[in-house]
Design a protein around this motif. Structure first.
Motif, short mmCIF file in Angstrom:
data_model
loop_
_atom_site.label_atom_id
_atom_site.label_comp_id
_atom_site.label_asym_id
_atom_site.label_seq_id
_atom_site.Cartn_x
_atom_site.Cartn_y
_atom_site.Cartn_z
N ALA A 165 -48.37 23.80 15.65
CA ALA A 165 -47.33 23.86 14.62
C ALA A 165 -47.87 23.50 13.25
N THR A 166 -49.13 23.79 13.00
CA THR A 166 -49.73 23.41 11.71
C THR A 166 -49.29 24.33 10.57
N ALA A 167 -48.90 25.56 10.87
CA ALA A 167 -48.48 26.49 9.82
C ALA A 167 -47.06 26.19 9.36
N GLU A 168 -46.80 26.39 8.07
CA GLU A 168 -45.45 26.28 7.52
C GLU A 168 -44.65 27.50 7.99
N THR A 169 -43.54 27.25 8.68
CA THR A 169 -42.66 28.32 9.14
C THR A 169 -41.22 27.86 8.95
N PRO A 170 -40.24 28.74 9.16
CA PRO A 170 -38.84 28.31 9.06
C PRO A 170 -38.44 27.34 10.18
N LYS B 217 -38.54 23.99 12.24
CA LYS B 217 -38.76 22.62 11.76
C LYS B 217 -39.35 21.68 12.79
N GLY B 218 -39.74 22.19 13.96
CA GLY B 218 -40.31 21.34 15.00
C GLY B 218 -41.53 20.56 14.55
N ARG B 219 -42.29 21.10 13.60
CA ARG B 219 -43.50 20.42 13.12
C ARG B 219 -43.16 19.15 12.34
N LEU B 220 -41.90 18.99 11.94
CA LEU B 220 -41.50 17.82 11.17
C LEU B 220 -40.99 16.67 12.04
N LEU B 221 -40.94 16.86 13.35
CA LEU B 221 -40.48 15.82 14.26
C LEU B 221 -41.62 14.84 14.52
N ASN B 222 -41.28 13.59 14.74
CA ASN B 222 -42.29 12.55 14.91
C ASN B 222 -42.44 12.10 16.35
N HIS B 223 -43.51 11.36 16.58
CA HIS B 223 -43.90 10.89 17.91
C HIS B 223 -43.39 9.48 18.18
N GLU C 53 -33.81 9.78 12.58
CA GLU C 53 -35.10 10.42 12.77
C GLU C 53 -35.19 11.02 14.17
N LEU C 54 -35.73 12.23 14.28
CA LEU C 54 -35.89 12.89 15.57
C LEU C 54 -37.29 12.59 16.10
N LEU C 55 -37.34 12.06 17.34
CA LEU C 55 -38.59 11.58 17.93
C LEU C 55 -38.75 12.11 19.34
N TYR C 56 -39.99 12.46 19.68
CA TYR C 56 -40.30 12.80 21.08
C TYR C 56 -41.73 12.37 21.37
N ASP C 57 -42.02 12.26 22.64
CA ASP C 57 -43.36 11.85 23.08
C ASP C 57 -44.26 13.07 23.07
N TYR C 58 -45.29 13.07 22.23
CA TYR C 58 -46.21 14.21 22.12
C TYR C 58 -46.95 14.48 23.43
#
Length: 72
Positions: free
Chosen positions: A16-21, A23-29, A62-67
């Motif tokens: 998820a390194t690319a900027e796309t519409p 938003k999953g890349r903005l979720l934290n661990h 904040e939205l968090l999940y275990d990577y």
């Protein structure tokens, strides 16, 4: 931004390194207090990872999940 997982004995990765519409890349661990859980969804012609709430989530929380990756 990388999510590694195993599905049907295959090691897979969502990059998820690319900027796309999306938003999953903005979720934290978080291992200790995740409020989402990932689940592999198999639609036959493609596989994706969905994130599902473990409980009710408050607005602005904040939205968090275990990577999942435990390697160094």
């Amino acid at each position: 931004y990388m999510y590694f997982f195993k599905y049907q004995e295959r090691r897979m990765c969502v990059d998820a390194t690319a900027e796309t519409p999306f938003k999953g890349r903005l979720l934290n661990h978080s291992v200790l207090r995740p409020n989402l859980r990932p689940k592999v969804l198999d639609f036959g012609h493609f596989i994706c990872v969905g994130l599902f709430a473990l409980r009710d989530i408050e607005p602005g929380e904040e939205l968090l999940y275990d990577y999942g990756d435990r390697s160094s």
